[in-house]
Motif scaffolding. Sequence first.
Motif, PDB file in Angstrom:
ATOM      1  N   TRP A   8      43.723  37.376  44.294  1.00  0.00           N
ATOM      2  CA  TRP A   8      44.028  37.950  42.983  1.00  0.00           C
ATOM      3  C   TRP A   8      42.895  37.606  42.043  1.00  0.00           C
ATOM      4  CZ3 TRP A   8      46.946  34.286  39.531  1.00  0.00           C
ATOM      5  CH2 TRP A   8      47.080  33.048  40.137  1.00  0.00           C
ATOM      6  N   VAL A   9      42.312  38.619  41.459  1.00  0.00           N
ATOM      7  CA  VAL A   9      41.124  38.497  40.639  1.00  0.00           C
ATOM      8  C   VAL A   9      41.414  37.724  39.373  1.00  0.00           C
ATOM      9  CG1 VAL A   9      39.370  39.752  39.423  1.00  0.00           C
ATOM     10  CG2 VAL A   9      40.400  40.731  41.450  1.00  0.00           C
ATOM     11  N   MET A  10      40.528  36.789  39.038  1.00  0.00           N
ATOM     12  CA  MET A  10      40.794  35.992  37.859  1.00  0.00           C
ATOM     13  C   MET A  10      39.638  36.031  36.896  1.00  0.00           C
ATOM     14  SD  MET A  10      43.678  34.464  38.287  1.00  0.00           S
ATOM     15  CE  MET A  10      44.821  34.061  39.517  1.00  0.00           C
ATOM     16  N   CYS A  11      39.981  35.961  35.643  1.00  0.00           N
ATOM     17  CA  CYS A  11      38.997  35.943  34.599  1.00  0.00           C
ATOM     18  C   CYS A  11      39.515  35.217  33.405  1.00  0.00           C
ATOM     19  CB  CYS A  11      38.643  37.354  34.183  1.00  0.00           C
ATOM     20  SG  CYS A  11      37.945  38.244  35.542  1.00  0.00           S
ATOM     21  N   LEU A  12      38.640  35.001  32.431  1.00  0.00           N
ATOM     22  CA  LEU A  12      39.017  34.236  31.270  1.00  0.00           C
ATOM     23  C   LEU A  12      39.402  35.118  30.117  1.00  0.00           C
ATOM     24  CD1 LEU A  12      36.220  31.627  31.253  1.00  0.00           C
ATOM     25  CD2 LEU A  12      38.255  31.802  32.639  1.00  0.00           C
ATOM     26  N   PRO A  13      40.219  34.599  29.184  1.00  0.00           N
ATOM     27  CA  PRO A  13      40.639  35.388  28.055  1.00  0.00           C
ATOM     28  C   PRO A  13      39.853  35.156  26.792  1.00  0.00           C
ATOM     29  CG  PRO A  13      42.233  33.732  28.564  1.00  0.00           C
ATOM     30  CD  PRO A  13      41.061  33.499  29.441  1.00  0.00           C
ATOM     31  N   MET A 225      33.079  41.392  29.520  1.00  0.00           N
ATOM     32  CA  MET A 225      34.315  42.123  29.206  1.00  0.00           C
ATOM     33  C   MET A 225      35.082  41.434  28.081  1.00  0.00           C
ATOM     34  SD  MET A 225      35.649  43.633  32.843  1.00  0.00           S
ATOM     35  CE  MET A 225      35.823  42.071  33.712  1.00  0.00           C
ATOM     36  N   VAL A 226      34.463  41.386  26.923  1.00  0.00           N
ATOM     37  CA  VAL A 226      35.043  40.667  25.779  1.00  0.00           C
ATOM     38  C   VAL A 226      35.441  41.611  24.639  1.00  0.00           C
ATOM     39  CG1 VAL A 226      33.850  38.518  26.304  1.00  0.00           C
ATOM     40  CG2 VAL A 226      32.726  40.196  24.823  1.00  0.00           C
ATOM     41  N   GLY A 227      35.715  42.884  24.974  1.00  0.00           N
ATOM     42  CA  GLY A 227      36.044  43.842  23.927  1.00  0.00           C
ATOM     43  C   GLY A 227      37.363  44.557  24.095  1.00  0.00           C
ATOM     44  N   GLY A 228      38.135  44.221  25.114  1.00  0.00           N
ATOM     45  CA  GLY A 228      39.383  44.925  25.355  1.00  0.00           C
ATOM     46  C   GLY A 228      40.483  44.521  24.379  1.00  0.00           C
ATOM     47  N   LYS A 229      41.387  45.440  24.088  1.00  0.00           N
ATOM     48  CA  LYS A 229      42.487  45.164  23.168  1.00  0.00           C
ATOM     49  C   LYS A 229      43.410  44.100  23.755  1.00  0.00           C
ATOM     50  CE  LYS A 229      46.250  47.407  20.611  1.00  0.00           C
ATOM     51  NZ  LYS A 229      45.898  46.721  19.355  1.00  0.00           N
ATOM     52  N   ASP A 230      43.765  43.127  22.930  1.00  0.00           N
ATOM     53  CA  ASP A 230      44.661  42.041  23.335  1.00  0.00           C
ATOM     54  C   ASP A 230      44.165  41.321  24.584  1.00  0.00           C
ATOM     55  OD1 ASP A 230      46.452  42.558  21.223  1.00  0.00           O
ATOM     56  OD2 ASP A 230      47.451  44.115  22.402  1.00  0.00           O
ATOM     57  N   VAL A 287      29.790  28.521  31.165  1.00  0.00           N
ATOM     58  CA  VAL A 287      31.182  28.928  31.080  1.00  0.00           C
ATOM     59  C   VAL A 287      31.282  30.453  31.011  1.00  0.00           C
ATOM     60  CG1 VAL A 287      33.309  28.775  29.737  1.00  0.00           C
ATOM     61  CG2 VAL A 287      31.761  26.803  29.865  1.00  0.00           C
ATOM     62  N   ASP A 288      32.106  31.013  31.881  1.00  0.00           N
ATOM     63  CA  ASP A 288      32.321  32.455  31.871  1.00  0.00           C
ATOM     64  C   ASP A 288      33.546  32.782  31.028  1.00  0.00           C
ATOM     65  OD1 ASP A 288      32.134  35.120  32.425  1.00  0.00           O
ATOM     66  OD2 ASP A 288      32.615  34.973  34.555  1.00  0.00           O
ATOM     67  N   ILE A 289      33.314  33.435  29.892  1.00  0.00           N
ATOM     68  CA  ILE A 289      34.410  33.965  29.070  1.00  0.00           C
ATOM     69  C   ILE A 289      34.609  35.406  29.518  1.00  0.00           C
ATOM     70  CG2 ILE A 289      35.170  34.550  26.749  1.00  0.00           C
ATOM     71  CD1 ILE A 289      33.454  32.295  25.678  1.00  0.00           C
ATOM     72  N   ILE A 290      35.684  35.645  30.244  1.00  0.00           N
ATOM     73  CA  ILE A 290      35.890  36.950  30.857  1.00  0.00           C
ATOM     74  C   ILE A 290      37.375  37.300  30.828  1.00  0.00           C
ATOM     75  CG2 ILE A 290      35.987  35.889  33.152  1.00  0.00           C
ATOM     76  CD1 ILE A 290      34.615  38.448  34.233  1.00  0.00           C
ATOM     77  N   HIS A 291      37.661  38.533  30.552  1.00  0.00           N
ATOM     78  CA  HIS A 291      39.038  39.026  30.401  1.00  0.00           C
ATOM     79  C   HIS A 291      39.767  38.943  31.734  1.00  0.00           C
ATOM     80  CE1 HIS A 291      41.753  42.562  28.819  1.00  0.00           C
ATOM     81  NE2 HIS A 291      42.457  41.612  29.418  1.00  0.00           N
ATOM     82  N   TYR A 292      40.878  38.233  31.743  1.00  0.00           N
ATOM     83  CA  TYR A 292      41.754  38.171  32.903  1.00  0.00           C
ATOM     84  C   TYR A 292      43.118  38.714  32.517  1.00  0.00           C
ATOM     85  CZ  TYR A 292      45.097  36.292  36.216  1.00  0.00           C
ATOM     86  OH  TYR A 292      46.132  36.161  37.107  1.00  0.00           O
TER      87      TYR A 292
END
Length: 334
Positions: A8-13, A225-230, A287-292
């Motif tokens: 399961w793909v994981m990313c940061l919020p 990927m730091v521009g998605g809504k919520d 540090v990877d700040i990435i949308h999960y």
Amino acid sequence: MRIFKNLWVMCLPLAGAALLSCGSSKKNSTQTEEAGTRTFIQAPAFNADSAYSYIDAQVGFGPRVPNSAAHKACGDYLAAQLRRFGAEVYEQNAELIAYDGTILKGRNIVGAYKPETRKRVLLCAHWDSRPYADQDEEKYHRTPIDGANDGASGVGVLLEIARQIQMKAPEIGIDIAFFDAEDYGIPEFYKGMYKQDTWCLGSQYWGRIPHVSDYKARFGILLDMVGGKDATFFYEGYSARTAHNAMKKIWNMAERLGYGRYFVKEEGGEVTDDHVYVNRYRQIPCVDIIHYDMNGSTGFNPTWHTVDDTMEHIDKATLQAVGQTVMGVIYNEQ
């Protein structure tokens, strides 16, 4: 976009907060408050409208796939913007070999502030866009994507930070790196032999041959990927193992600034992204700040690697949360 080490793909919020006004008044840029034994420095006000405009400008060139006219034009734009914002700009042009043997004319672009000081922090993002919409319907699999969120959003946030640094610099040196060819990895539909390390070709090159000899930094922050809504940014696994202290700084800053609903203090998964190679080859904790997206089928937001990764899905509140948090971190480094 990259190889996931978990099923399961994981990313940061990362995500949004109240939009601050444009500019950096004396009140916003110089206020401090006592926080225990340390003085907290209030960073200049990040402007999400400005960041949004830089994202829109990138998307306006078309998909920024290496070897394309749009890629070259956008690269020229990014280098010019960094120079306009007072950075000393370094460009790395290199031939990079893609998963299928294609020779990519790669271009890493680095803007340095206070290059003379050894106290440095690296901020980075990839600026290329995916040549395949391989998470979309099959008919779109070979369609290049706009990459508004996946690529352009991180770059847009960093350009706005560069603009703010020109007006009021933090005490430390800052390097802003735009890595190329991050998103040219093996597509889902590829029938050939699987190969390791086909993603993040630009950061792999930079890691082996940095823009200045023996480059070092205290830590790095990667925006992806730091521009998605919520959007939500969880603790990414590789970052948690190799850059734990820097990661805590970022998430604690987000909480302090009121962006805790975006920066969630919970474990996410592990992802192969540019931060891996920054650490592997330069030994810089990054540090990877990435949308999960915990509820999504891929672990990422629904537009990931689809033709729907367009400007209409970029949210200024998320940009605000990410940009102000990163600025809070770098302006409090001494």
